[in-house]
Scaffold this motif. Structure first.
Motif, mmCIF file in Angstrom:
data_model
loop_
_atom_site.group_PDB
_atom_site.id
_atom_site.type_symbol
_atom_site.label_atom_id
_atom_site.label_comp_id
_atom_site.label_asym_id
_atom_site.label_seq_id
_atom_site.Cartn_x
_atom_site.Cartn_y
_atom_site.Cartn_z
ATOM 1 N N LEU A 90 43.095 19.806 58.421
ATOM 2 C CA LEU A 90 43.460 18.730 59.653
ATOM 3 C C LEU A 90 44.308 17.336 58.803
ATOM 4 C CD1 LEU A 90 42.525 17.778 62.582
ATOM 5 C CD2 LEU A 90 40.531 16.633 60.980
ATOM 6 N N TYR A 91 43.772 17.447 57.446
ATOM 7 C CA TYR A 91 45.008 17.047 56.697
ATOM 8 C C TYR A 91 45.977 16.870 56.852
ATOM 9 C CZ TYR A 91 47.710 14.347 53.164
ATOM 10 O OH TYR A 91 48.485 14.076 52.219
ATOM 11 N N GLY A 92 46.686 17.856 56.651
ATOM 12 C CA GLY A 92 48.069 18.343 56.603
ATOM 13 C C GLY A 92 48.428 18.132 57.968
ATOM 14 N N ALA A 93 47.784 18.763 58.746
ATOM 15 C CA ALA A 93 48.081 18.833 60.388
ATOM 16 C C ALA A 93 48.768 17.140 60.395
ATOM 17 C CB ALA A 93 47.463 19.607 61.633
ATOM 18 N N ILE A 94 47.808 16.365 60.644
ATOM 19 C CA ILE A 94 47.821 14.709 61.243
ATOM 20 C C ILE A 94 48.663 14.007 60.423
ATOM 21 C CG2 ILE A 94 46.707 12.839 61.927
ATOM 22 C CD1 ILE A 94 44.607 14.422 63.157
ATOM 23 N N GLY A 95 48.059 13.993 59.452
ATOM 24 C CA GLY A 95 48.301 13.499 58.514
ATOM 25 C C GLY A 95 49.690 13.470 57.260
ATOM 26 N N HIS A 96 49.996 14.874 56.786
ATOM 27 C CA HIS A 96 50.899 15.046 56.159
ATOM 28 C C HIS A 96 52.219 15.657 57.194
ATOM 29 C CE1 HIS A 96 53.047 16.640 52.956
ATOM 30 N NE2 HIS A 96 53.377 18.004 53.935
ATOM 31 N N ALA A 97 52.159 16.185 58.247
ATOM 32 C CA ALA A 97 53.055 16.737 59.177
ATOM 33 C C ALA A 97 52.842 15.651 60.380
ATOM 34 C CB ALA A 97 52.282 18.398 59.008
ATOM 35 N N ASP A 98 52.563 14.819 60.665
ATOM 36 C CA ASP A 98 52.551 14.013 62.211
ATOM 37 C C ASP A 98 52.416 15.312 63.141
ATOM 38 O OD1 ASP A 98 52.538 12.294 63.899
ATOM 39 O OD2 ASP A 98 54.732 11.827 62.937
ATOM 40 N N ASN A 99 51.682 16.595 63.021
ATOM 41 C CA ASN A 99 51.542 17.623 64.133
ATOM 42 C C ASN A 99 50.563 17.597 64.479
ATOM 43 O OD1 ASN A 99 51.356 19.982 65.272
ATOM 44 N ND2 ASN A 99 51.993 21.072 63.166
ATOM 45 N N MET A 100 50.514 16.382 65.801
ATOM 46 C CA MET A 100 49.298 16.147 67.089
ATOM 47 C C MET A 100 49.069 17.146 67.477
ATOM 48 S SD MET A 100 49.111 12.792 65.837
ATOM 49 C CE MET A 100 49.176 13.236 64.469
ATOM 50 N N VAL A 101 49.308 18.136 68.291
ATOM 51 C CA VAL A 101 49.379 19.303 68.495
ATOM 52 C C VAL A 101 48.356 20.458 67.660
ATOM 53 C CG1 VAL A 101 50.222 21.492 69.888
ATOM 54 C CG2 VAL A 101 51.466 19.309 70.113
ATOM 55 N N LEU A 102 48.363 20.641 67.027
ATOM 56 C CA LEU A 102 48.165 21.015 66.159
ATOM 57 C C LEU A 102 46.698 20.561 65.116
ATOM 58 C CD1 LEU A 102 47.279 23.941 64.539
ATOM 59 C CD2 LEU A 102 48.257 23.157 61.999
ATOM 60 N N GLY A 103 46.416 19.077 64.861
ATOM 61 C CA GLY A 103 45.598 18.359 64.817
ATOM 62 C C GLY A 103 44.608 18.752 65.567
ATOM 63 N N ARG A 104 45.239 18.767 66.572
ATOM 64 C CA ARG A 104 44.450 18.635 68.238
ATOM 65 C C ARG A 104 43.451 20.073 68.277
ATOM 66 N NH1 ARG A 104 47.326 17.070 71.256
ATOM 67 N NH2 ARG A 104 47.052 14.542 71.203
ATOM 68 N N TRP A 105 44.051 20.902 67.814
ATOM 69 C CA TRP A 105 43.393 21.955 68.335
ATOM 70 C C TRP A 105 42.680 22.832 66.628
ATOM 71 C CZ3 TRP A 105 43.120 26.889 64.746
ATOM 72 C CH2 TRP A 105 43.189 27.838 65.108
ATOM 73 N N LEU A 106 43.011 22.010 65.889
ATOM 74 C CA LEU A 106 42.334 22.026 64.590
ATOM 75 C C LEU A 106 40.084 21.599 65.156
ATOM 76 C CD1 LEU A 106 44.089 21.750 61.698
ATOM 77 C CD2 LEU A 106 43.131 23.799 62.100
ATOM 78 N N LEU A 107 40.420 20.235 65.636
ATOM 79 C CA LEU A 107 39.294 19.312 65.885
ATOM 80 C C LEU A 107 38.763 19.916 66.936
ATOM 81 C CD1 LEU A 107 40.861 15.690 66.101
ATOM 82 C CD2 LEU A 107 39.340 16.750 64.316
ATOM 83 N N ALA A 108 39.314 21.129 68.241
ATOM 84 C CA ALA A 108 39.013 21.338 69.105
ATOM 85 C C ALA A 108 38.219 23.115 68.456
ATOM 86 C CB ALA A 108 39.516 22.170 69.926
ATOM 87 N N HIS A 109 38.174 23.211 67.721
ATOM 88 C CA HIS A 109 37.929 24.370 67.310
ATOM 89 C C HIS A 109 36.716 24.059 65.738
ATOM 90 C CE1 HIS A 109 41.504 26.123 69.281
ATOM 91 N NE2 HIS A 109 39.605 28.165 69.166
#
Length: 509
Positions: free
Chosen positions: A192-211
């Motif tokens: 989650l940190y990788g997606a949101i904080g490192h890669a600024d990848n909100m789409v994948l961050g949202r997917w990870l939280l949903a799962h």
């Protein structure tokens, strides 16, 4: 440039060893960046081979040798470079590598995940479902996916990226997987940190939280304040992220982000969130909000938000009152606010002198013994050097006797910070004081590699001049390692360093 053959690299290791044993500064600097497990007095040829391997992106010489014998060293080195470029968001390098060798990631499952190669992942998992949970280097596939910054260059691959995530999950990947940034680290950096904080990848961050990803992973909330937008922060808070006990609020203050600070307060952040083991009213690890406001130059609006949320104007931090801290850092807005609440306290003699410096007044003939300063002021120069217009204050503090080349808790010196910040005027001042330009900080960074990191990661890099900082260091005779040239992700930085290497080949090591 180094001959990229096994024999050429063995020769490079031999040259490095001979230079190190002869006391050459550039060789000692390279060894300090990647210190072998032995003491420097007992280094052998194998240790220098190890250093050469790590400089080319391999964990060890045997792994480099195996790659050379099975893949070919040129291709293996390019694959390592591709992996690093995907992780660090060097999208121009990724594109160039793939244009030159379109099949570069073939057979490398982790890299294929980072490139969102949906078809390749599907075929590989059909052959071997266990690949989804196998480690490739220090990370498993879902972490290669989450930490990849390729989405910034190829947003049209969003559907493929999510399909890869779904396939990995279906084959056993853990959305709460993580890896240690350093070997032996207990704290793991999550997907989650990788997606949101490192890669600024909100789409994948949202997917990870949903799962089912845990929003309280100790990293994501803090780093969501660094993105220049509030989407990730809103997402995490809505998912139940708890800002209590984190430094997220203090980090949002670094960027003078009033909205983010108010959001965090509204979701339970405490403005004076002391560590549970506080001793004698001191916070051993979390700074009170008003002290943070003092050192970051917060404005009236930010100060009002903090005071309305209950910030204590009488709080102390590592031997410094909030009022003393405000005066020493020259934050007049905070000083006035504390005075208006009747919480001003007398300054110590040392604080009086430092406050005069902040107010633009010199104190000729007067000096401060740094050993007598409270811990809160030990790294004052390092803390203010990135703020606009602080160079005259720094000059006055140096005249008072404050140390100008002292490493901070991370081992970073002021001249390195000035380089990371891309502030050539400030860096030039420190260089006139003859600091240790060969110093290696706690991250293994030299002056040049720290400037390089800042040129690609400093939030203010678009307005700063990192190339001028490179020029200052190189004009001072700092050796130019091939690795710095090779790892430059910005085209203008890469062009400058390559041009310097052509004009000054004797400086390249």
């Amino acid at each position: 440039m180094t001959d990229l053959s096994l024999e050429g690299l063995r020769h490079a290791a031999k040259r490095l060893q001979h230079a190190f044993e002869a006391g050459e500064g550039w060789a000692f600097e390279r060894v300090k960046q990647r210190p072998p497990r032995k003491t420097f007095e007992t280094l052998q040829r194998a240790d220098f081979l190890q250093i050469i391997a790590q400089e080319h992106g391999f964990a060890s010489w045997p792994k480099l040798k195996l790659a050379a014998e099975t893949t070919g060293l040129d291709r293996a080195t390019a694959q390592q470079r591709l992996k690093v470029a995907l992780f660090h968001g060097q999208t121009a390098i990724v594109a160039a590598l793939l244009e030159q060798t379109p099949d570069l990631a073939d057979g490398l499952f982790g890299l294929q995940c980072a490139l969102y190669d949906r078809a390749a992942i599907e075929k590989a998992l059909a052959r071997n479902p266990g690949l989804a949970v196998q480690s490739f280097g220090p990370r498993r596939p879902i972490l290669h996916l989450a930490f990849s910054r390729w989405i910034s260059a190829r947003p049209e691959l969003e559907a493929d990226m999510l399909a890869v995530a779904e396939m990995l999950l279906a084959h056993g990947a853990d959305v709460n997987d993580g890896f240690a940034a350093q070997p032996g680290d207990d704290h793991l950096l999550s997907a989650l940190y990788g997606a949101i904080g490192h890669a600024d990848n909100m789409v994948l961050g949202r997917w990870l939280l949903a799962h089912g990803a845990n929003p309280n992973d100790g990293e994501s909330l803090y780093h969501a304040t660094e993105l220049g937008h509030h989407e990730g922060l809103k997402m995490l808070l809505a998912a139940g992220a708890d800002p209590k006990g984190t430094n997220a609020l203090l980090r949002a203050m670094d960027f003078h982000d009033h909205t983010a600070v108010q959001m965090l307060i509204d979701h339970g952040a405490r403005v004076d969130d002391f560590n549970a083991e506080e001793v004698g009213g001191e916070a051993p690890f979390v700074m009170p909000a008003l002290h943070q406001a003092a050192r970051r130059g917060s404005d009236d609006r930010m100060i009002a938000i903090l005071l309305d949320a209950g910030a204590d104007p009488s709080a102390h931090y590592k031997g410094a009152s909030a009022y003393g801290f405000a005066r020493v850092h020259g934050n007049q807005a905070l000083s006035r606010a504390i005075e208006a609440r009747g919480a001003a306290v007398p300054l110590t003699p040392e604080e009086e002198l430092m406050a005069r410096s902040a107010d633009g007044q010199a104190s000729p003939g007067q000096y401060i013994n740094p050993a007598k300063l409270p811990e809160a002021y030990q790294h004052l120069i390092r803390e203010i050097l990135h703020l606009p217009g602080r160079l005259p204050q720094i000059e006055r503090l140096v005249a008072l006797g404050l140390p100008y080349d002292q490493p901070d808790a991370q081992g970073i010196t002021p001249v390195q910070i000035a380089g990371w910040e891309g502030l050539p005027e400030v860096m030039a001042y420190f260089m006139k004081l003859r600091p240790d330009l060969s110093h290696v900080n706690g991250y293994g960074g030299t002056l040049l590699s720290t400037i390089l990191h800042g040129s690609e990661n400093n939030p203010e890099r678009a307005e700063r001049d990192h190339i001028a900082c490179f020029r200052l260091a190189l004009e001072a005779g700092v050796a130019l390692p091939e690795a710095v040239i090779r790892n430059a992700g910005r085209e203008d930085v890469s062009a400058f360093l390559q041009d310097w290497a052509i004009r000054m080949p004797g400086q390249v090591v």
